[in-house]
Design an enzyme around this catalytic site. Structure first.
Site, PDB file in Angstrom:
ATOM      1  N   GLU A 117      39.887  26.498  34.108  1.00 37.18           N
ATOM      2  CA  GLU A 117      41.337  26.618  34.004  1.00 37.18           C
ATOM      3  C   GLU A 117      41.964  26.296  35.356  1.00 37.18           C
ATOM      4  O   GLU A 117      41.343  26.483  36.398  1.00 37.18           O
ATOM      5  CB  GLU A 117      41.749  28.047  33.640  1.00 37.18           C
ATOM      6  N   HIS A 171      45.167  35.884  27.530  1.00 39.31           N
ATOM      7  CA  HIS A 171      45.984  36.656  28.462  1.00 39.31           C
ATOM      8  C   HIS A 171      46.320  38.025  27.870  1.00 39.31           C
ATOM      9  O   HIS A 171      47.015  38.134  26.866  1.00 39.31           O
ATOM     10  CB  HIS A 171      47.286  35.949  28.858  1.00 39.31           C
ATOM     11  N   HIS A 187      38.786  30.204  36.829  1.00 38.20           N
ATOM     12  CA  HIS A 187      40.108  29.694  37.222  1.00 38.20           C
ATOM     13  C   HIS A 187      40.165  29.642  38.747  1.00 38.20           C
ATOM     14  O   HIS A 187      40.652  30.563  39.396  1.00 38.20           O
ATOM     15  CB  HIS A 187      41.209  30.597  36.668  1.00 38.20           C
TER      16      HIS A 187
END
Length: 238
Positions: free
Chosen positions: A70, A190, A43
């Site tokens: 991401e 998450h 990410h």
């Protein structure tokens, strides 16, 4: 089978804290694959506080499993994706100042924006997933904008899990079944860890993929990276 994609952002955070190239992000990614990771997730953020844009270019040359990028689809990320052509792109609605991803897309408000972005990403050959809260109103619009998958934002599940795992998972099961009905692939991520992952998989057996970084790297400090990846794999394979 639910695949495990290992997010290596925290490895880059450790490297950046001291400078130099220790630990080596590319080597860790290759080792993670060798130890059983079925994908590598990164990410990159505009301030490059963990994964750097050059890391993404380097990883593309090395990663042999699914490469998942991401991020928020600003101009720089879109240019990076056009260059790298990853197997999967996960769109996350996080502005640059936030510490970590903390919400899913409002697919109603951002429908036109997302539809255009997803169409562009498809021209690069990427499967597209969008981060989404377990709120049913967002799922049909998600289908309409052309995304291939949705990624359930599981922080609320993880937060409630110690008090009531059944209450914690209920909205996610409902959302997952709607996604399946709409023929949307299903990812999750998450705050998933060794305590709550197996129950999520038991409750949603048709999960395609989970992306886990922070907890997995923390566990690796105690158990070692190879053993930890295998421990997470066992939570998904039964």
């Amino acid at each position: 089978m639910t695949k495990l994609s290992v997010n290596i952002n925290k490895i880059a955070t450790l490297r950046n804290a001291r400078g130099g190239n220790n630990p080596d992000v590319v080597k860790v990614a290759l080792d993670a694959e060798r130890f059983g990771a079925q994908g590598i997730t990164v990410h990159p953020r505009p301030d490059e506080r963990h994964i750097r844009y050059q890391d993404v270019l380097d990883l593309k040359e090395a990663v042999t499993t699914e490469f998942n990028i991401e991020g928020y689809p600003d101009k720089r990320l879109m240019e990076l994706i056009r260059t790298v052509r990853p197997e999967q792109v996960t769109l996350v609605p996080d502005p640059p100042h936030v510490l970590t991803s903390n919400a899913g897309w409002d697919t109603i408000t951002h429908q036109i924006q997302l539809k255009d972005i997803i169409a562009e990403l498809h021209t690069y050959g990427a499967r597209v997933s969008i981060f989404i809260n377990p709120e049913l109103k967002y799922f049909e619009p998600a289908k309409e904008i052309g995304t291939d998958r949705v990624e359930l934002y599981t922080e609320p599940y993880a937060a409630l899990f110690p008090k009531s795992k059944h209450a914690a998972v209920k909205p996610f099961v409902e959302a997952a079944h709607l996604a399946k009905k709409l023929d949307l692939g299903l990812n999750a991520g998450h705050d998933l860890d060794l305590h709550n992952l197996r129950f999520l998989k038991e409750s949603i057996p048709f999960l395609d993929e989970v992306s886990i970084g922070h907890a997995l790297i923390c566990d690796a400090l105690y158990y070692g990276l190879e053993n930890t990846i295998q421990m997470y794999r066992r939570q998904l394979e039964f």
